[in-house]
Design a protein around this motif. Sequence first.
Motif, short mmCIF file in Angstrom:
data_model
loop_
_atom_site.label_atom_id
_atom_site.label_comp_id
_atom_site.label_asym_id
_atom_site.label_seq_id
_atom_site.Cartn_x
_atom_site.Cartn_y
_atom_site.Cartn_z
N SER A 165 -46.96 -3.17 -21.03
CA SER A 165 -46.60 -3.82 -19.76
C SER A 165 -45.08 -3.86 -19.58
O SER A 165 -44.31 -3.86 -20.55
CB SER A 165 -47.17 -5.23 -19.71
N ILE A 166 -44.70 -3.92 -18.32
CA ILE A 166 -43.28 -4.07 -17.97
C ILE A 166 -42.76 -5.38 -18.56
O ILE A 166 -41.65 -5.43 -19.11
CB ILE A 166 -43.12 -4.09 -16.43
N PRO A 212 -42.94 12.43 -15.02
CA PRO A 212 -43.98 11.47 -15.43
C PRO A 212 -45.30 12.13 -15.82
O PRO A 212 -46.13 11.51 -16.48
CB PRO A 212 -44.18 10.59 -14.19
N GLN A 267 -45.41 7.60 -20.21
CA GLN A 267 -44.94 6.31 -20.73
C GLN A 267 -43.70 5.83 -19.98
O GLN A 267 -43.40 4.64 -19.98
CB GLN A 267 -44.57 6.45 -22.22
N ALA A 320 -43.01 6.58 -16.70
CA ALA A 320 -43.17 6.72 -15.25
C ALA A 320 -42.65 5.50 -14.50
O ALA A 320 -42.20 5.61 -13.36
CB ALA A 320 -44.65 6.94 -14.92
N ASP A 321 -42.72 4.33 -15.13
CA ASP A 321 -42.31 3.10 -14.44
C ASP A 321 -40.87 2.69 -14.77
O ASP A 321 -40.53 1.50 -14.68
CB ASP A 321 -43.29 1.97 -14.80
N GLU A 337 -39.10 0.31 -12.26
CA GLU A 337 -39.63 -1.07 -12.27
C GLU A 337 -39.15 -1.81 -13.52
O GLU A 337 -38.83 -3.00 -13.47
CB GLU A 337 -41.17 -1.07 -12.22
N LEU A 338 -39.12 -1.10 -14.64
CA LEU A 338 -38.68 -1.74 -15.88
C LEU A 338 -37.22 -2.20 -15.76
O LEU A 338 -36.88 -3.34 -16.08
CB LEU A 338 -38.86 -0.77 -17.06
N ARG A 345 -35.62 -2.94 -13.16
CA ARG A 345 -35.49 -4.06 -12.21
C ARG A 345 -35.98 -5.38 -12.80
O ARG A 345 -35.56 -6.45 -12.38
CB ARG A 345 -36.27 -3.75 -10.92
N ARG A 349 -33.26 9.97 -9.30
CA ARG A 349 -34.11 8.77 -9.43
C ARG A 349 -33.33 7.63 -10.09
O ARG A 349 -33.46 6.48 -9.70
CB ARG A 349 -35.37 9.09 -10.27
#
Length: 319
Positions: free
Chosen positions: A26-27, A53, A58, A60-61, A64-65, A67, A89
Motif C-alpha cells: 500500500s501507498i 508500469p 510495483q 506504477a503508483d 501517488e506515493l 504525494r 511523468r
Amino acid sequence: MSLPMRIEIHEEGPREGFQIEKPGFSIADRAGLVEALAQAGLPQIQVASFVNPVKVPQMADAPELFRAIRKQPGVRYTGLWLNEKGFERAVAVPEVDLEGVLYFYTSDAFCRLNNGVSAQAQAQDQRRWVERYAARGVPVRKAYVLTAFGCNFEGAIPQERLKEVLADMASLQDEHRIRLDEVYLADTVGWANPRSVSERVELARRFFPHARIGLHLHDTRGTGMANALAGLQAGVDLFDASVAGLGGCPFSGHAHGGAAGNICTEDLVFMCNEMGLETGIDLECLIEAARLAERIIGRRLDGRVMHSGSLKAFPTRSR
Ligand SMILES: CC(=O)SCCNC(=O)CCNC(=O)[C@H](O)C(C)(C)COP(=O)(O)OP(=O)(O)OC[C@H]1O[C@@H](n2cnc3c(N)ncnc32)[C@H](O)[C@@H]1OP(=O)(O)O
Ligand SMILES: CC(=O)CC(=O)O
C-alpha cells in the motif's frame, strides 16, 4: 589513503527494494517507511521510479506515493527514470526533487534488457539527456556506471571496458561543459570484490580527479560489506544503501530468482559508527525503520543489526 571522517549515505530501499518485491504494497505503508527513514536522518531517499508500469508494475503508483509522503525539511526525495516519458511523468509531480543523473553501462546485454537499447546507443543518448535537463533547468551533477564490475549475462567486466566508459563520460563532460561532481560505480549484480573495488575506484579517480566517487553496491554474493570497507579505505565517502538489505534489479538475471539486495543501510551505519566515522544517521531510529520494512514486507529480511541489535545495550563496553 586515510579513512574519510564523514560518510554520506543515500537510501535506495523504497525504490530498489519494492521494485523487486511482489506488487501491491500500500501507498500508506511505503510512505510510512519513507517517513521513518527521513526521521532516522537519511539525507536523500529514492522513493520510486517512473519506468514502464507494464514492465515494473510495483512502481506504477510512483506519483501517488510521492504525494502521500509527509516531507521533512532538508531531506531530498528523489526518483529514477530511464526514458523521456518517465522524466516527463516525474516533472509533473512537484514533490519529486529532480536531479539530472546520467546512466552508462559497461554491459551491452544488460543495457538492452534494462534500458531497451545498446550500451553504445545509451552512451550517445546521454548527450541528449544533458540537453533535456538543461531545457528544464535541472542541473546534471551525477553519473552512474551500471555493471561496473560484472554482469550475469556478460560475466566479469574487464577494467579496459570500464576505462572506455569512463573515458567516454569524461569526454561528454568536456563537450558539454558540465561538471560531474559525483561519479558512482554500481555493482548491479554483486560481481565486485574488495580488490576490484579499490582498483576501480582508483581508476575512476584518474578520469574524474575533482569528483566524489560513489559506490552503489549489491550484496548478491556476500561481499557487500567487505566491498564497502574497501571503498572506505580507498577514500569513498558516498554510498547508496538499502534499508534491511532490500533490493535488486528485476532485469539482471539472478540465477535463482531471489532478490539480490543492496548493502544494508543500518549495517553500514553500524560499521561506520563502530569505526568512529560520522554518518549523521540515528542508528536506533534506523533499526526501527528496518523492522517496519520487515513488518510491511512480511518475511524475515536480510539486515543483520536489525535482528541482533546494536551495541547500545552494552553500556560498559570500553572502546
Ligand atoms: C539497475 C536498476 O535497478 S534500474 C531500475 C530497474 N529497471 C527498470 O525499471 C527498467 C524498466 N524498463 C522500462 O521502463 C522500459 O523498458 C524502458 C523505459 C527502458 C523502455 O521502455 P519500453 O517499454 O521499451 O518503451 P517503448 O517506448 O517501447 O514503450 C512501450 C509502451 O510503454 C509505455 N512506456 C514506456 N516507458 C514508460 C514510462 N517510463 N512510463 C510510462 N509508460 C511508459 C509507452 O508509452 C508505450 O505505451 P503504448 O504501448 O501504450 O504506446
Ligand atoms: C540505479 C541502480 O539501481 C544502479 C544499479 O543497481 O546498478
